[in-house]
Motif scaffolding. Structure first.
Motif, PDB file in Angstrom:
ATOM      1  N   ILE A  19       0.855  -1.187   0.000  1.00 57.86           N
ATOM      2  CA  ILE A  19       0.000   0.000   0.000  1.00 57.86           C
ATOM      3  C   ILE A  19       0.889   1.235   0.000  1.00 57.86           C
ATOM      4  O   ILE A  19       1.862   1.316   0.750  1.00 57.86           O
ATOM      5  CB  ILE A  19      -0.942  -0.013   1.216  1.00 57.86           C
ATOM      6  N   ASN A  20       0.567   2.180  -0.852  1.00 52.76           N
ATOM      7  CA  ASN A  20       1.358   3.397  -0.982  1.00 52.76           C
ATOM      8  C   ASN A  20       0.844   4.444   0.006  1.00 52.76           C
ATOM      9  O   ASN A  20      -0.284   4.928  -0.123  1.00 52.76           O
ATOM     10  CB  ASN A  20       1.266   3.914  -2.419  1.00 52.76           C
ATOM     11  N   ILE A  21       1.658   4.775   0.982  1.00 54.75           N
ATOM     12  CA  ILE A  21       1.301   5.804   1.968  1.00 54.75           C
ATOM     13  C   ILE A  21       2.294   6.947   1.830  1.00 54.75           C
ATOM     14  O   ILE A  21       3.478   6.795   2.149  1.00 54.75           O
ATOM     15  CB  ILE A  21       1.314   5.250   3.396  1.00 54.75           C
ATOM     16  N   ARG A  88       2.598   8.346  -9.095  1.00 53.87           N
ATOM     17  CA  ARG A  88       2.505   7.567  -7.863  1.00 53.87           C
ATOM     18  C   ARG A  88       1.502   6.417  -8.017  1.00 53.87           C
ATOM     19  O   ARG A  88       1.732   5.305  -7.494  1.00 53.87           O
ATOM     20  CB  ARG A  88       2.118   8.478  -6.701  1.00 53.87           C
ATOM     21  N   LEU A  89       0.427   6.661  -8.721  1.00 51.95           N
ATOM     22  CA  LEU A  89      -0.553   5.593  -8.967  1.00 51.95           C
ATOM     23  C   LEU A  89       0.075   4.451  -9.752  1.00 51.95           C
ATOM     24  O   LEU A  89      -0.066   3.271  -9.396  1.00 51.95           O
ATOM     25  CB  LEU A  89      -1.763   6.155  -9.716  1.00 51.95           C
ATOM     26  N   TYR A  90       0.777   4.798 -10.831  1.00 53.15           N
ATOM     27  CA  TYR A  90       1.365   3.751 -11.660  1.00 53.15           C
ATOM     28  C   TYR A  90       2.560   3.087 -10.978  1.00 53.15           C
ATOM     29  O   TYR A  90       2.832   1.903 -11.209  1.00 53.15           O
ATOM     30  CB  TYR A  90       1.734   4.301 -13.034  1.00 53.15           C
ATOM     31  N   GLU A  91       3.272   3.820 -10.129  1.00 55.55           N
ATOM     32  CA  GLU A  91       4.328   3.200  -9.332  1.00 55.55           C
ATOM     33  C   GLU A  91       3.746   2.154  -8.385  1.00 55.55           C
ATOM     34  O   GLU A  91       4.369   1.111  -8.124  1.00 55.55           O
ATOM     35  CB  GLU A  91       5.068   4.273  -8.531  1.00 55.55           C
ATOM     36  N   THR A  92       2.545   2.422  -7.881  1.00 49.69           N
ATOM     37  CA  THR A  92       1.881   1.466  -6.995  1.00 49.69           C
ATOM     38  C   THR A  92       1.481   0.213  -7.755  1.00 49.69           C
ATOM     39  O   THR A  92       1.644  -0.913  -7.259  1.00 49.69           O
ATOM     40  CB  THR A  92       0.646   2.113  -6.345  1.00 49.69           C
ATOM     41  N   ILE A  93       0.963   0.393  -8.967  1.00 46.76           N
ATOM     42  CA  ILE A  93       0.617  -0.761  -9.802  1.00 46.76           C
ATOM     43  C   ILE A  93       1.868  -1.573 -10.126  1.00 46.76           C
ATOM     44  O   ILE A  93       1.894  -2.806  -9.996  1.00 46.76           O
ATOM     45  CB  ILE A  93      -0.072  -0.287 -11.097  1.00 46.76           C
ATOM     46  N   SER A  94       2.926  -0.879 -10.534  1.00 47.65           N
ATOM     47  CA  SER A  94       4.176  -1.542 -10.890  1.00 47.65           C
ATOM     48  C   SER A  94       4.809  -2.235  -9.689  1.00 47.65           C
ATOM     49  O   SER A  94       5.303  -3.370  -9.785  1.00 47.65           O
ATOM     50  CB  SER A  94       5.155  -0.519 -11.477  1.00 47.65           C
ATOM     51  N   LEU A 108      -8.034   5.453  -4.020  1.00 44.06           N
ATOM     52  CA  LEU A 108      -7.151   6.598  -3.816  1.00 44.06           C
ATOM     53  C   LEU A 108      -7.805   7.523  -2.807  1.00 44.06           C
ATOM     54  O   LEU A 108      -8.916   8.013  -3.035  1.00 44.06           O
ATOM     55  CB  LEU A 108      -6.915   7.319  -5.150  1.00 44.06           C
ATOM     56  N   MET A 109      -7.115   7.761  -1.696  1.00 45.64           N
ATOM     57  CA  MET A 109      -7.681   8.581  -0.623  1.00 45.64           C
ATOM     58  C   MET A 109      -6.726   9.710  -0.262  1.00 45.64           C
ATOM     59  O   MET A 109      -5.525   9.479  -0.094  1.00 45.64           O
ATOM     60  CB  MET A 109      -7.944   7.721   0.615  1.00 45.64           C
ATOM     61  N   VAL A 110      -7.276  10.905  -0.152  1.00 52.96           N
ATOM     62  CA  VAL A 110      -6.484  12.070   0.244  1.00 52.96           C
ATOM     63  C   VAL A 110      -7.187  12.752   1.412  1.00 52.96           C
ATOM     64  O   VAL A 110      -8.355  13.136   1.298  1.00 52.96           O
ATOM     65  CB  VAL A 110      -6.317  13.070  -0.918  1.00 52.96           C
ATOM     66  N   ILE A 134      -4.533   2.244  -2.249  1.00 49.32           N
ATOM     67  CA  ILE A 134      -4.709   0.822  -1.944  1.00 49.32           C
ATOM     68  C   ILE A 134      -5.122   0.084  -3.221  1.00 49.32           C
ATOM     69  O   ILE A 134      -6.247   0.257  -3.706  1.00 49.32           O
ATOM     70  CB  ILE A 134      -5.782   0.601  -0.862  1.00 49.32           C
ATOM     71  N   PRO A 135      -4.231  -0.727  -3.796  1.00 48.06           N
ATOM     72  CA  PRO A 135      -4.609  -1.545  -4.954  1.00 48.06           C
ATOM     73  C   PRO A 135      -5.021  -2.943  -4.489  1.00 48.06           C
ATOM     74  O   PRO A 135      -4.410  -3.506  -3.566  1.00 48.06           O
ATOM     75  CB  PRO A 135      -3.308  -1.604  -5.759  1.00 48.06           C
TER      76      PRO A 135
END
Length: 304
Positions: A19-21, A88-94, A108-110, A134-135
């Motif tokens: 999860i990207n935080i 950042r979204l695509y880095e999370t997928i990758s 995606l939450m902000v 969160i993917p």
């Protein structure tokens, strides 16, 4: 157990996702935010649900438009540029090696960030915005897409925009949650919600449409979120000579409809076969089946 449009088979791969935080990739079991975070403390933030198809995020521009417009409306600085957020979204997928897999859904939450004390005033915020991505491997069950869901009209109304504007995709979803609870306790899959004047507005997590004599009707849109899938379905109708209208209509119109369906990023177009015990169709009707096909083609074209 009511299934709803978000019914899906639990995927064991999700236990190992990162999860990207705030730009840091964190194992799911260790992913946390502060108890002083504005989202946890007050529901102060905006979010988007995103669908990944063939390694690309479908309708990403429209989703980011809504996210940044929402943050501007509540005077919240996301803290990074649109381009940086896309990266950042695509880095999370990758980072999760998901680019070659289907059935990926992203939340995606902000939020406004960390507060120094439990208090509403944004002037007590002491950090940049919190950005969580969160993917998950998550797809609607084929039986839901084909056989549909049952709706129940709840007493919880969509609010007046002077109280809480329904156009804002905020973390504050308590009215939708209480609607969902009532529908579930009534044995239905999702809640159908009325506007303050008694006209049909939307569902607790999806948008609602009916079909009458070859015409597609949805609410005026005055008391519902500006749905991305909703807008796409309206566009598809207009481009394919299907009469479509955004207008006020009542439960009487719903009960006498030929078909009904709901739309959302997660499941696309899903038939609503029963409303308040009135059976409209057995599974999906011809209009829903046609729109499901057109929507699949639209997604393919968007990510091509």
């Amino acid at each position: 157990m009511a299934k709803g449009t978000h019914d899906f088979a639990a995927d064991p791969r999700n236990e190992d996702i990162l999860i990207n935080i705030n730009g840091a990739m964190t194992p799911r079991a260790q992913a946390t935010v502060s108890v002083f975070d504005s989202g946890f403390m007050l529901g102060d933030g905006v979010w988007e649900g995103l669908r990944v198809h063939r390694g690309k995020i479908a309708f990403l521009d429209a989703h980011l438009d809504r996210l940044f417009e929402g943050s501007k409306a509540i005077a919240m600085d996301i803290g990074i540029t649109r381009e940086a957020l896309v990266d950042r979204l695509y880095e999370t997928i990758s980072g999760n090696v998901m680019a070659d897999h289907e059935g990926v859904h992203i939340r995606l939450m902000v939020t406004r960030g960390i507060r120094s004390t439990p208090y509403q005033d944004p002037r007590v915020v002491i950090s940049p915005a919190t950005i969580v991505i969160i993917p998950e491997y998550k797809e609607a069950l084929p039986s839901t897409v084909e056989n549909g869901i049952r709706l129940f009209t709840v007493h919880v109304r969509r609010g007046d925009p002077a109280v809480q504007d329904q156009k804002l995709n905020s973390h504050s979803k308590l009215n939708c949650i209480t609607a969902c609870i009532q529908a579930t306790q009534a044995g239905a899959d999702e809640a159908l919600m009325l506007d303050p004047h008694g006209f049909v507005a939307t569902c607790n997590s999806t948008h609602f449409f009916i079909v009458r004599k070859g015409e597609v009707l949805t609410s005026s849109g005055d008391y519902c979120l500006g749905g991305i899938t909703r807008a796409n379905v309206i566009k598809l109708c207009r481009e394919n000579d299907i009469p479509v209208f955004e207008k006020n209509f009542s439960l009487t119109d719903v009960y006498g409809a030929d078909e009904a369906f709901v739309t959302g990023t997660f499941a696309g177009v899903v038939p609503a076969t029963e409303v308040d015990g009135r059976k409209l169709t057995e599974g999906r009707g011809p209009m829903v089946e046609r729109l499901q096909g057109l929507y699949r083609e639209l997604i393919e074209n968007d990510v091509a």
